[in-house]
Design a protein around this motif. Structure first.
Motif, mmCIF file in Angstrom:
data_model
loop_
_atom_site.group_PDB
_atom_site.id
_atom_site.type_symbol
_atom_site.label_atom_id
_atom_site.label_comp_id
_atom_site.label_asym_id
_atom_site.label_seq_id
_atom_site.Cartn_x
_atom_site.Cartn_y
_atom_site.Cartn_z
ATOM 1 N N GLY A 414 0.830 -1.193 0.144
ATOM 2 C CA GLY A 414 -0.046 0.006 0.253
ATOM 3 C C GLY A 414 0.831 0.961 -0.053
ATOM 4 O O GLY A 414 0.525 2.245 -0.584
ATOM 5 N N ILE A 415 1.964 1.268 0.832
ATOM 6 C CA ILE A 415 2.955 2.393 0.860
ATOM 7 C C ILE A 415 3.382 2.652 -0.721
ATOM 8 O O ILE A 415 3.525 4.024 -1.044
ATOM 9 C CB ILE A 415 3.941 2.310 1.955
ATOM 10 N N GLY A 416 3.967 1.606 -1.167
ATOM 11 C CA GLY A 416 4.577 1.488 -2.459
ATOM 12 C C GLY A 416 3.459 2.496 -3.222
ATOM 13 O O GLY A 416 3.738 3.229 -4.488
ATOM 14 N N TYR A 450 8.395 4.581 -10.903
ATOM 15 C CA TYR A 450 7.937 3.231 -10.478
ATOM 16 C C TYR A 450 9.082 2.682 -9.668
ATOM 17 O O TYR A 450 8.734 2.096 -8.455
ATOM 18 C CB TYR A 450 7.900 2.489 -11.815
ATOM 19 N N VAL A 451 10.404 3.142 -9.879
ATOM 20 C CA VAL A 451 11.530 2.482 -8.938
ATOM 21 C C VAL A 451 11.410 3.194 -7.494
ATOM 22 O O VAL A 451 11.412 2.481 -6.626
ATOM 23 C CB VAL A 451 12.997 3.171 -9.598
ATOM 24 N N LEU A 452 10.974 4.571 -7.655
ATOM 25 C CA LEU A 452 10.751 4.973 -6.230
ATOM 26 C C LEU A 452 9.611 4.298 -5.479
ATOM 27 O O LEU A 452 9.789 4.055 -4.150
ATOM 28 C CB LEU A 452 10.245 6.744 -6.302
ATOM 29 N N GLY A 453 8.419 4.088 -6.120
ATOM 30 C CA GLY A 453 7.419 3.372 -5.558
ATOM 31 C C GLY A 453 7.963 1.928 -5.198
ATOM 32 O O GLY A 453 7.471 1.364 -4.061
ATOM 33 N N LEU A 454 8.876 1.131 -5.986
ATOM 34 C CA LEU A 454 9.173 -0.026 -5.562
ATOM 35 C C LEU A 454 9.730 0.033 -4.157
ATOM 36 O O LEU A 454 9.841 -0.742 -3.313
ATOM 37 C CB LEU A 454 9.826 -0.589 -6.644
#
Length: 650
Positions: A414-416, A450-454
């Protein structure tokens, strides 16, 4: 009673001849032979085995076979496994006594005690069953998952235009066929394993698992959902639906076995069970999942309309439960519609964060519970696959069976998802696996989002699991192991931590020689250990050590001793004297007696040895050489009883 004692002695002597109990991996028997699988063939002493009273012969082939004859072979074999604390055919654990192994014994005992303290609840039993169903599949998950990860990377790179050509497409197709052997038929494997866990027939459980694949259904005339009237979809109901159906199967089979006559049970029970549970699965379980999926789709559409970080959090957190229920496939039309209308799907990168939360949770479990060997091994196998976007090994093998880590992994996802929702506009140009491979499909150069979310999902899953998701029982067991390590380390005597020296003494008046000078190759080649021998001038034989008499051989030709510091010393009187059946020997001590180098332990008729053409060698051998650091050299000379011969450094 005497007969039982004789079998016990024979069992002990067979172990000794086979290199000790630690060298025997398992014991079985046939009509006339005790059959042993041994760990190290070089430790087997065939001559010693052949010299055991009652042994008719020895065959060293793929198994070590000791022939004892019909009637008593089963009794001897039973005594052997009883001594080892296992059953026939089971693996015999090794029994060393180093500080490290004491720690492991303590840990095992406390782990068992910890489990005994735990209260069994329906939820714990459910999670345990889930674990037992999927743990056997972990190797297949890992192997197939890694191949699937490679396929995902290659496919996404081809789709994105980084790779092209028939060769790459052919390679992707071949690898896909291989990995699909696991994932396309996961429902069947789950059905087989679930049947074993619940007590149903495994192959029938596989059939029940296969039902949700809807094999053979005509797409133009599909089976209708009883609740909505819509067509059922393959895999609707998911893995949990299969588990529920197989649990029902087990209940039906058990009841049918009680009422159906044995003569027709093999025909009636499986037929009725497959029919009843199959119908229930198609017309109740799968439609129920369809009902849930319809409502979930509506909920997803509402969440997407709300937008932003809130949508990202909710979708990222809910995706793992959807995967469990097999409902993630219903999102495919939404992805396709988004790509068709806008060129990318904003939903896929958010949902991919669920896998990131799993990875973070697994790393936290690894850090906090690294002393839990079983769990650590699973994590090490499943983690690389999870990073590549294949989440089943982590879900079913690690987080779901433990309970709380599954929830904290969802929070990490959820945080990602919230991070990606907050950045906005992070979409994928095609449908593909999540994790690192999805980077290649991110549209409009927003791969960084996307990388930051991951990374946020990794970090979120790690932090929430580290502080709130570690199961108390597992943590308590690890903490207790740490305490035991400290306790054992503090309790190990100083002599166990440093070298200790013990003396071996002359056992008779006569000439002492190094063991390599013995006429017996078994002794001269130090197959049984190292030591010395005395060519006796008289028949009086004394103890070679300060210690305890541990064993007296039935043929009286050998006596075993154990010293204060654990050295195991064998006194073997004469060479090949087992054949004399005890005639020249008079034993002066009993098992359990304390002895010193001045203790007379036996009297030997030297003339009888001469007449029988047996060498007059009173051999003294340290048999547990794995504990010996060094033996001082032996020089030939004339000695008297109680005279120091060599020093053993432990």
């Amino acid at each position: 009673m005497a007969e039982n004692t004789a079998y016990k002695k024979m069992a002990a002597e067979i172990y000794a001849g086979a290199g000790g109990m630690d060298n025997v991996e398992s014991v079985v028997h046939c009509m006339t032979r005790v059959r042993m699988s041994v760990r190290d063939d070089t430790k087997v002493n065939e001559e010693k085995l052949k010299g055991i009273p009652g042994v008719l012969g020895v065959v060293d082939d793929e198994q070590l076979q000791v022939i004892v004859g019909p009637g008593k072979v089963n009794k001897v074999a039973q005594e052997m496994v009883a001594m080892a604390g296992v059953k026939l055919g089971e693996t015999i654990p090794t029994h060393n006594h180093s500080g490290k192994e004491k720690v492991e014994e303590f840990a095992a005992q406390n782990k068992a005690a910890q489990k005994a303290k735990q209260k069994s609840t329906p939820m714990k039993r459910f999670l345990k069953d889930i674990s037992n169903i999927f743990v056997p599949m972990i190797p297949a998950f890992v192997g197939s998952g890694l191949i699937a990860g490679v396929v995902a990377v290659l496919t996404n790179m081809v789709t994105a235009g980084y790779l092209s050509g028939d060769t790459w497409n052919q390679l992707i197709m071949v690898l896909s066929i291989i990995k699909n052997g696991m994932f396309s038929y996961l429902a069947i494997y789950t059905g087989v394993n679930a049947a074993q866990v619940f007590g149903a027939t495994p192959t029938v459980g596989g059939i029940i698992g296969a039902v949700i694949l809807l094999t053979g259904m005509n797409p133009e005339q599909p089976i209708k959902n009883l609740f909505t009237g819509e067509a059922l979809a393959a895999n609707q109901g998911g893995i949990l639906g299969v588990i529920l159906a197989v649990w029902l199967l087990a209940q039906v089979e058990k009841r049918l076995h009680k009422v159906v006559p044995d003569s027709i049970d093999i025909i009636v029970t499986p037929t009725i069970s497959i029919l009843l549970i199959g119908l229930a699965e198609i017309y109740l379980i799968m439609p129920l999942a369809g009902f849930i999926s319809d409502n979930m789709v509506g909920g997803i559409n509402w969440i997407l309309n709300v937008g932003g970080a809130f949508s990202g959090f909710v979708l990222g957190a809910l995706f793992l439960p959807m995967v469990m229920l097999g409902l993630h496939q219903i999102l495919t039309p939404i992805h396709v519609q988004m790509i068709t209308e806008t060129g990318s799907t904003l939903l896929l990168p958010i949902l991919a964060m669920a896998g990131g939360g799993q990875v973070g949770a697994a790393i936290a479990l690894w850090v906090r519970l690294r002393k839990d060997k079983e769990l650590s091994e699973m994590i090490k196998g499943a983690l690389p696959v999870g990073i590549l976007g294949i989440g089943e090994p982590l879900i079913y093998g690690v987080t779901l069976p433990l309970g709380k880590p599954f929830i904290t992994a969802c929070i990490g996802g959820g945080i990602g998802g919230a991070v990606i929702g907050l950045i906005g506009g992070v979409g994928a140009i095609a449908i593909g696996p999540s994790g690192i491979p999805l980077i290649f499909l991110i549209a409009n150069h927003k791969w960084w989002g996307y990388v930051l979310g991951l990374l946020a999902a990794y970090l979120g899953g790690f932090i929430f699991t580290y502080f709130f998701g570690i199961p108390k029982d597992r943590l308590a067991a690890v903490q207790e192991t740490n305490q035991n390590e400290k306790q054992v380390a503090s309790n190990i005597p100083a002599e166990s931590k440093a070298s200790v020296q013990e003396k071996l003494y002359a056992v008779a008046t006569g000439e002492v020689k190094p063991l390599t000078a013995s006429v017996d190759k078994v002794f001269s080649q130090k197959m049984m250990g190292d030591g010395y021998f005395v060519v006796s001038d008289t028949g009086d034989i004394y103890a070679p050590v300060y210690g305890t008499v541990s064993s007296i051989f039935p043929t009286k030709h050998a006596i075993g001793f154990v010293t204060e510091h654990g050295s195991e010393v064998l006194l073997h009187m004469g060479v090949d004297t087992v054949q004399l059946k005890g005639a020249p020997f008079t034993i002066r001590v009993h098992e359990g007696d304390k002895v010193t180098p001045g203790t007379l332990v036996a009297t030997v008729d030297l003339e009888a040895l001469k007449v029988a053409h047996k060498a007059n060698e009173m051999l003294v051998v340290v048999t547990n050489m794995e504990k010996v650091k060094q033996l001082s050299p032996v020089s030939a000379k004339h000695v008297s009883p109680k005279e120091e011969i060599l020093t053993v450094t432990i």
